[in-house]
Design an enzyme around this catalytic site. Structure first.
Site, PDB file in Angstrom:
ATOM      1  N   TRP A   1     -39.255  15.338  75.186  1.00  0.00           N
ATOM      2  CA  TRP A   1     -38.518  16.326  74.383  1.00  0.00           C
ATOM      3  C   TRP A   1     -37.596  17.162  75.256  1.00  0.00           C
ATOM      4  CZ3 TRP A   1     -38.278  14.588  69.881  1.00  0.00           C
ATOM      5  CH2 TRP A   1     -39.370  14.036  69.233  1.00  0.00           C
TER       6      TRP A   1
ATOM      7  N   LYS B   1     -46.128  21.198  63.783  1.00  0.00           N
ATOM      8  CA  LYS B   1     -47.189  20.891  64.742  1.00  0.00           C
ATOM      9  C   LYS B   1     -48.331  21.880  64.577  1.00  0.00           C
ATOM     10  CE  LYS B   1     -44.493  17.699  66.432  1.00  0.00           C
ATOM     11  NZ  LYS B   1     -43.443  17.828  67.410  1.00  0.00           N
TER      12      LYS B   1
ATOM     13  N   ASP C   1     -38.792  25.587  73.981  1.00  0.00           N
ATOM     14  CA  ASP C   1     -39.236  24.829  72.812  1.00  0.00           C
ATOM     15  C   ASP C   1     -40.760  24.915  72.808  1.00  0.00           C
ATOM     16  OD1 ASP C   1     -40.116  22.895  71.028  1.00  0.00           O
ATOM     17  OD2 ASP C   1     -38.955  21.246  71.905  1.00  0.00           O
TER      18      ASP C   1
HETATM   19  C1  LIG Z   1     -42.148  17.133  67.673  1.00  0.00           C
HETATM   20  C2  LIG Z   1     -41.368  17.821  68.704  1.00  0.00           C
HETATM   21  C3  LIG Z   1     -39.968  17.905  68.645  1.00  0.00           C
HETATM   22  C4  LIG Z   1     -39.157  17.230  67.579  1.00  0.00           C
HETATM   23  O1  LIG Z   1     -39.319  17.874  66.377  1.00  0.00           O
HETATM   24  P1  LIG Z   1     -38.492  17.477  65.074  1.00  0.00           P
HETATM   25  O2  LIG Z   1     -38.878  18.563  64.134  1.00  0.00           O
HETATM   26  O3  LIG Z   1     -38.963  16.118  64.658  1.00  0.00           O
HETATM   27  O4  LIG Z   1     -37.053  17.489  65.401  1.00  0.00           O
HETATM   28  C5  LIG Z   1     -39.319  18.623  69.621  1.00  0.00           C
HETATM   29  N1  LIG Z   1     -39.994  19.250  70.602  1.00  0.00           N
HETATM   30  C6  LIG Z   1     -41.332  19.177  70.689  1.00  0.00           C
HETATM   31  C7  LIG Z   1     -42.040  19.889  71.792  1.00  0.00           C
HETATM   32  C8  LIG Z   1     -42.059  18.466  69.743  1.00  0.00           C
HETATM   33  O5  LIG Z   1     -43.400  18.409  69.845  1.00  0.00           O
END
Ligand SMILES: *Cc1c(COP(=O)(O)O)cnc(C)c1O
Length: 360
Positions: free
Chosen positions: A101, A195, A171
């Site tokens: 990511w 998540k 993030d």
């Molecule tokens: C799942 C995830 C993403 C991507 O998320 P989307 O909502 O599918 O765009 C980005 N960063 C992290 C850390 C993730 O776990």
């Protein structure tokens, strides 16, 4: 009805209390005779859902008043572009690449300016967090970027990088609200809700006010400007109303549980049950260096692909689902977010112990 123990990395398990409460309100929210899915986002009823959600999040995270809270869409992925478009005034940013990511965010940023990888853990398949105490941060970097918890590899930053005064953008998709954070150490915190918070379709961004700017990169779409959403209280256009409502319920659930200190202790205890088992098992072992281990995502392997597949299948039959590792990594991964009860982890370890006895 039998609920399984769901170890999915995302969309992921939600608190049963939240689902039950949403079910009870499905046809008639609070006496207004309709579902939250059916109401105008401009209604008083929805405004109070949104206001409560923001107030509870501010309360939980102790968010300082010079930070805006935005409820957005487009997934965490959309922020990989929105961050540079809004923040790259010098067209320079430094990225710490600790997994897929972070790498995707770094690559996306290269479309908009000079994105430097100032540290990486690619040399050991992203199984650790590099030392970030003295990185070659660019003098004119607009920000330093991290993916705080690496969902796929199961690593996490237990201490934040030294950004040498540059704003830190993180993030936190897979560790949002898993423990207390000092928001003032960040320029921006963002994550997808699916998540550790709520349903897919909501992204929450917490941004320091001075980073919400007029002078974004030319060509930045109206919808991707933080200012658009900040000026309109996340109601510029139709927000994901139902998703925000569920997030709000999760915030109330977290407050009822005792807040983020209590959740952090609970998460540490839960993770320790699994890591202790892995450290002592002859069949299974973890894949992450000890001091980089995530409390949320725990990858593990037997070292034999056939045995891994056999385990995943047997676990599923026993009600422990979504334990297959990410398609790019293999093995297994147990995601044990806030809403995973301790009992789920204990029972998984019992099951692994029995499997090891039989197969080991
Ligand atoms: C799942 C995830 C993403 C991507 O998320 P989307 O909502 O599918 O765009 C980005 N960063 C992290 C850390 C993730 O776990």
């Amino acid at each position: 009805m039998a609920r399984v123990f769901n170890f999915s990395a995302g969309p992921a398990v939600l608190p049963e209390e939240v689902l039950r409460s949403a079910a009870a309100e499905m046809l008639d929210y609070n006496g207004c005779g309709m579902s939250v899915m059916e109401m105008s986002h401009r209604s008083k009823v929805f405004q109070s859902i949104l206001d409560d959600a923001e107030a509870d999040l501010r309360d939980l995270m102790n968010i300082p008043s010079n930070y805006k809270v935005l409820f957005l869409q487009g997934g965490a992925y959309q922020q990989f572009a929105a961050v540079p478009m809004n923040l790259m005034q010098n067209k320079v940013a430094d990225y710490i690449v600790t997994g897929q990511w972070a790498k995707k965010a770094w690559q996306e940023a290269k479309i908009y300016g000079q994105a430097n990888a100032v540290a990486s853990s690619a040399d050991k398949n992203f199984s650790y967090i590099p030392d970030c105490s003295d990185l070659p941060i660019s003098d004119n970097a607009d920000y330093v970027y991290i993916c705080q918890n690496n969902t796929i590899y199961g690593t996490t930053f237990h201490s934040l990088p030294n950004t040498k005064g540059k704003p830190l953008v993180a993030d936190v998709s897979s560790c949002f609200l898993s423990e207390p954070v000092d928001v003032s150490k960040y320029g921006m915190i963002y994550g997808g809700a699916q998540k550790n918070i709520g349903p897919a379709g909501v992204v929450i961004a917490i941004i320091r006010e001075d980073l919400i700017r007029e002078d974004v990169l030319p060509g930045t779409p109206t919808m991707l400007r933080y200012k658009t959403h900040a000026d309109n209280g996340s109601l510029f256009n139709t927000p994901p109303v139902y998703g925000i409502y569920i997030c709000g319920k999760v915030f109330k659930w977290l407050k009822d549980m005792g807040g983020l200190e209590v959740m952090a202790q609970r998460n540490r205890d839960k993770a320790a049950i699994l890591y202790d088992f892995l450290d002592n098992s002859k069949l299974f072992h973890g894949t992450v260096e000890k001091d980089s281990r995530s409390l949320m995502n725990v990858p593990f392997v037997t070292g034999n692909d056939e045995m891994d597949a056999k385990f995943v299948k047997a676990a599923e039959a026993a009600g422990f689902v979504n334990l297959k590792g990410h398609r790019t990594v293999g093995g297994m991964r147990a995601s044990i977010y806030n809403a995973m009860p301790r009992e789920g982890v204990e029972k998984l370890v019992d099951f692994m112990t029995a499997f090891e006895k039989k197969e080991g």
